[in-house]
Design a protein around this motif. Structure first.
Motif, PDB file in Angstrom:
ATOM      1  N   ARG A   1      69.607   9.383  35.310  1.00  0.00           N
ATOM      2  CA  ARG A   1      70.379  10.140  34.055  1.00  0.00           C
ATOM      3  C   ARG A   1      70.337  10.597  34.990  1.00  0.00           C
ATOM      4  O   ARG A   1      69.989  11.627  35.762  1.00  0.00           O
ATOM      5  CB  ARG A   1      69.312  10.574  33.518  1.00  0.00           C
ATOM      6  CG  ARG A   1      70.353  10.712  32.639  1.00  0.00           C
ATOM      7  CD  ARG A   1      69.129  11.551  31.310  1.00  0.00           C
ATOM      8  NE  ARG A   1      68.258  12.657  30.667  1.00  0.00           N
ATOM      9  CZ  ARG A   1      66.988  12.128  30.743  1.00  0.00           C
ATOM     10  NH1 ARG A   1      66.399  11.271  30.367  1.00  0.00           N
ATOM     11  NH2 ARG A   1      66.116  13.625  31.252  1.00  0.00           N
ATOM     12  N   PHE A   2      71.756  11.380  34.969  1.00  0.00           N
ATOM     13  CA  PHE A   2      72.588  12.802  35.262  1.00  0.00           C
ATOM     14  C   PHE A   2      74.016  13.134  34.111  1.00  0.00           C
ATOM     15  O   PHE A   2      74.114  12.473  33.261  1.00  0.00           O
ATOM     16  CB  PHE A   2      72.922  12.225  36.354  1.00  0.00           C
ATOM     17  CG  PHE A   2      74.357  11.844  36.870  1.00  0.00           C
ATOM     18  CD1 PHE A   2      75.566  12.245  36.472  1.00  0.00           C
ATOM     19  CD2 PHE A   2      73.639  10.300  36.529  1.00  0.00           C
ATOM     20  CE1 PHE A   2      76.493  10.880  36.904  1.00  0.00           C
ATOM     21  CE2 PHE A   2      75.516   8.991  36.968  1.00  0.00           C
ATOM     22  CZ  PHE A   2      76.821   9.351  36.720  1.00  0.00           C
ATOM     23  N   ASP A   3      73.470  14.214  34.481  1.00  0.00           N
ATOM     24  CA  ASP A   3      74.988  14.967  33.983  1.00  0.00           C
ATOM     25  C   ASP A   3      76.388  15.576  34.264  1.00  0.00           C
ATOM     26  O   ASP A   3      76.156  15.261  35.813  1.00  0.00           O
ATOM     27  CB  ASP A   3      74.492  16.581  33.953  1.00  0.00           C
ATOM     28  CG  ASP A   3      73.582  16.425  31.697  1.00  0.00           C
ATOM     29  OD1 ASP A   3      73.204  14.991  31.561  1.00  0.00           O
ATOM     30  OD2 ASP A   3      72.568  17.298  31.765  1.00  0.00           O
ATOM     31  N   CYS A   4      77.411  15.250  34.177  1.00  0.00           N
ATOM     32  CA  CYS A   4      78.576  15.502  35.282  1.00  0.00           C
ATOM     33  C   CYS A   4      79.646  15.992  33.899  1.00  0.00           C
ATOM     34  O   CYS A   4      79.780  15.824  32.494  1.00  0.00           O
ATOM     35  CB  CYS A   4      78.794  14.054  35.655  1.00  0.00           C
ATOM     36  SG  CYS A   4      80.978  14.291  36.414  1.00  0.00           S
ATOM     37  N   ARG A   5      80.343  17.480  33.736  1.00  0.00           N
ATOM     38  CA  ARG A   5      80.418  17.983  33.139  1.00  0.00           C
ATOM     39  C   ARG A   5      80.407  17.710  31.561  1.00  0.00           C
ATOM     40  O   ARG A   5      81.487  17.699  31.020  1.00  0.00           O
ATOM     41  CB  ARG A   5      82.660  17.218  33.561  1.00  0.00           C
ATOM     42  CG  ARG A   5      82.757  17.914  34.745  1.00  0.00           C
ATOM     43  CD  ARG A   5      84.174  16.905  35.053  1.00  0.00           C
ATOM     44  NE  ARG A   5      84.554  17.544  36.261  1.00  0.00           N
ATOM     45  CZ  ARG A   5      85.917  16.868  36.541  1.00  0.00           C
ATOM     46  NH1 ARG A   5      86.723  16.325  36.019  1.00  0.00           N
ATOM     47  NH2 ARG A   5      86.123  17.622  38.495  1.00  0.00           N
ATOM     48  N   GLY A   6      79.003  17.725  31.136  1.00  0.00           N
ATOM     49  CA  GLY A   6      79.146  18.566  30.196  1.00  0.00           C
ATOM     50  C   GLY A   6      78.827  16.707  29.197  1.00  0.00           C
ATOM     51  O   GLY A   6      77.782  16.682  28.153  1.00  0.00           O
ATOM     52  N   GLU A   7      78.332  15.557  30.073  1.00  0.00           N
ATOM     53  CA  GLU A   7      78.084  14.767  29.593  1.00  0.00           C
ATOM     54  C   GLU A   7      76.986  14.125  30.172  1.00  0.00           C
ATOM     55  O   GLU A   7      76.818  14.301  31.255  1.00  0.00           O
ATOM     56  CB  GLU A   7      79.757  13.542  29.302  1.00  0.00           C
ATOM     57  CG  GLU A   7      80.631  13.938  29.140  1.00  0.00           C
ATOM     58  CD  GLU A   7      80.543  13.646  27.352  1.00  0.00           C
ATOM     59  OE1 GLU A   7      79.347  13.309  26.777  1.00  0.00           O
ATOM     60  OE2 GLU A   7      81.440  14.962  26.633  1.00  0.00           O
ATOM     61  N   THR A   8      76.422  13.024  29.469  1.00  0.00           N
ATOM     62  CA  THR A   8      75.308  12.143  30.488  1.00  0.00           C
ATOM     63  C   THR A   8      75.622  10.955  30.455  1.00  0.00           C
ATOM     64  O   THR A   8      75.576  10.301  29.881  1.00  0.00           O
ATOM     65  CB  THR A   8      74.028  13.260  29.213  1.00  0.00           C
ATOM     66  OG1 THR A   8      73.980  13.729  29.147  1.00  0.00           O
ATOM     67  CG2 THR A   8      72.639  12.582  29.706  1.00  0.00           C
ATOM     68  N   TYR A   9      75.144  10.430  31.378  1.00  0.00           N
ATOM     69  CA  TYR A   9      75.362   9.388  32.010  1.00  0.00           C
ATOM     70  C   TYR A   9      74.194   8.314  33.050  1.00  0.00           C
ATOM     71  O   TYR A   9      73.174   9.305  33.016  1.00  0.00           O
ATOM     72  CB  TYR A   9      76.609   8.922  33.301  1.00  0.00           C
ATOM     73  CG  TYR A   9      77.963   9.940  32.827  1.00  0.00           C
ATOM     74  CD1 TYR A   9      78.495   9.080  32.309  1.00  0.00           C
ATOM     75  CD2 TYR A   9      78.010  11.427  32.804  1.00  0.00           C
ATOM     76  CE1 TYR A   9      79.813   9.431  31.822  1.00  0.00           C
ATOM     77  CE2 TYR A   9      78.984  11.826  32.696  1.00  0.00           C
ATOM     78  CZ  TYR A   9      80.212  10.948  31.881  1.00  0.00           C
ATOM     79  OH  TYR A   9      81.016  12.125  31.727  1.00  0.00           O
ATOM     80  N   VAL A  10      73.893   7.125  32.932  1.00  0.00           N
ATOM     81  CA  VAL A  10      73.125   6.504  33.573  1.00  0.00           C
ATOM     82  C   VAL A  10      73.867   5.809  34.923  1.00  0.00           C
ATOM     83  O   VAL A  10      74.677   4.943  34.507  1.00  0.00           O
ATOM     84  CB  VAL A  10      72.065   5.122  32.748  1.00  0.00           C
ATOM     85  CG1 VAL A  10      71.228   4.762  33.802  1.00  0.00           C
ATOM     86  CG2 VAL A  10      71.493   6.589  31.754  1.00  0.00           C
TER      87      VAL A  10
END
Length: 297
Positions: free
Chosen positions: A40-49
Motif C-alpha cells: 500500500r502507498f500514498d500518492c498526492r493524497g490518494e492511497t493505492y495498492v
C-alpha cells in the motif's frame, strides 16, 4: 522501503499515475493473499495498492488473460478498484479502499452480495479467449511437481483417482463454460458498508460456473449443509438435484486443485500453512460425498 519495492517499481507507478517518484510515500507491505506480494502507498493524497507477482507464478498464471478479465470486471462494476496491469510482467496498480471489513462467510448479507457478483459475471455473456479448467490445471501443476521430483504425501494417489472419476461425471453434465473468477474466496472481496469489490483476477478465464462456487466453499469452514445453503443463494432459488450435485462435486475438484497448488507453492519454498490441510480434507470429504451422489444409482 519494504523488500521488492525498489526504484524500478517507483518508476512504473510514476508512469501510470503521472507523478514523480518522490510523490510515492508511506509504503507498507500488505500480508493478505497467498500468491503475490502487495504494498500500500500514498500518492498526492490518494492511497493505492501495488501488486508484485509471487514466486513461481510465471509458470501457472497467464498475465494477459488476467489483464483482459480485469478490464471486464471494471466494465461490469464488479471490481471498481482496478487502474492498470502490465500484461507481460504482471504487476498491477489498484485503488485502496479505506475502512473495509473482513468478509464473513457466516454473514448472509456478505454471502448474498458475493454470490450476486458471481451471477453477474457468469451471466454477463462476456467471453475470453482463455480457458481455465480447474481439474486440467491441477494436472498441469501435478506435472510441475513431478518435474521437481517432489515427494507426494501418503494417500495422494487414491485421492487423485477419486477426483479423476468425479471429473468424468461433471464433464458428462455438459455445462457450457462462462467467464469465471476462479479465485473466488474471502481475501478477494473488499467489503465496505453496501459496497463490495471482487479483486485479483489472476486465474480468471472461461470455466464451469461451479468452479467459482467450489473455490468459495472450499476456502471456508462450511460443512455440507452450509455448502448447500450457499449454492441455493447463488441460484437465488432452490437448485435442482442435478445442479446441487454438480456444484458439490466442484467443491471436491476445486479443493483438489488448490491442494495441488499448495503443494507446488511448498515445492517453490513458499508454503501456505493451514490451507494445505484444509484443502486436502475438503478434497477428500466433498469429493467422496459428491461421488456417492453420482454413483448411487
Amino acid at each position: 522501503m519494504p523488500l521488492s519495492f525498489d526504484d524500478s517499481v517507483s518508476a512504473d507507478i510514476a508512469a501510470v499515475l503521472s507523478c514523480d517518484p518522490g510523490d510515492i510515500e508511506h509504503i507498507v507491505s500488505i500480508d493478505e493473499g497467498l500468491t503475490n506480494r502487495s504494498f500500500r502507498f500514498d500518492c498526492r493524497g490518494e492511497t493505492y495498492v501495488y501488486r508484485s507477482p509471487g514466486a513461481g507464478t510465471d509458470k501457472i498464471i497467464d498475465r494477459a488473460s488476467e489483464t483482459f478479465s480485469q478490464s471486464v470486471a471494471k466494465k461490469l462494476d464488479i471490481d471498481g478498484t482496478f487502474i492498470y496491469e502490465d500484461p507481460e510482467k504482471g504487476w498491477k496498480i489498484s485503488r485502496f479502499i479505506h475502512g473495509c471489513v473482513e468478509f464473513d462467510y457466516h454473514d448472509e448479507r456478505h454471502v448474498r452480495r458475493a454470490l450476486a457478483l458471481a451471477r453477474r459475471l457468469h451471466r454477463s455473456g462476456e467471453t475470453s479467449r482463455w480457458t481455465f479448467d480447474v481439474y486440467k490445471k491441477a494436472e498441469e501443476i501435478r506435472a510441475l511437481l513431478d518435474a521437481r521430483s517432489f515427494a507426494l504425501p501418503d494417500g495422494f494417489s487414491a485421492l487423485e483417482k477419486r477426483i479423476a472419476r468425479l471429473y468424468r461425471h461433471v464433464c458428462s453434465d455438459a455445462v457450457a463454460p462462462c467467464l469465471c473468477h476462479n479465485d473466488f474466496y474471502a481475501p478477494n472481496f473488499l467489503v465496505k458498508d453496501d459496497e463490495m469489490h471482487l479483486i485479483d483476477w489472476e486465474y480468471s478465464a472461461m470455466s464451469d460456473y461451479a468452479s467459482d462456487l467450489g473455490t468459495f466453499i472450499c476456502c471456508s469452514d462450511y460443512d455440507v449443509a452450509d455448502a448447500e445453503r450457499a449454492i441455493a443463494l447463488y441460484f437465488d432459488r432452490k437448485p435442482t438435484a442435478q445442479e446441487k450435485r454438480h456444484c458439490l462435486a466442484y467443491v471436491g475438484i476445486s479443493s483438489y486443485y488448490w491442494y495441488v497448488w499448495a503443494l507446488y507453492k511448498e515445492a517453490c519454498g513458499d508454503a501456505v500453512g493451514a490451507w494445505l490441510d484444509l484443502w486436502r480434507r475438503y478434497a477428500d470429504d466433498f469429493g467422496a460425498y459428491a461421488l456417492a451422489l453420482y454413483e448411487k444409482e
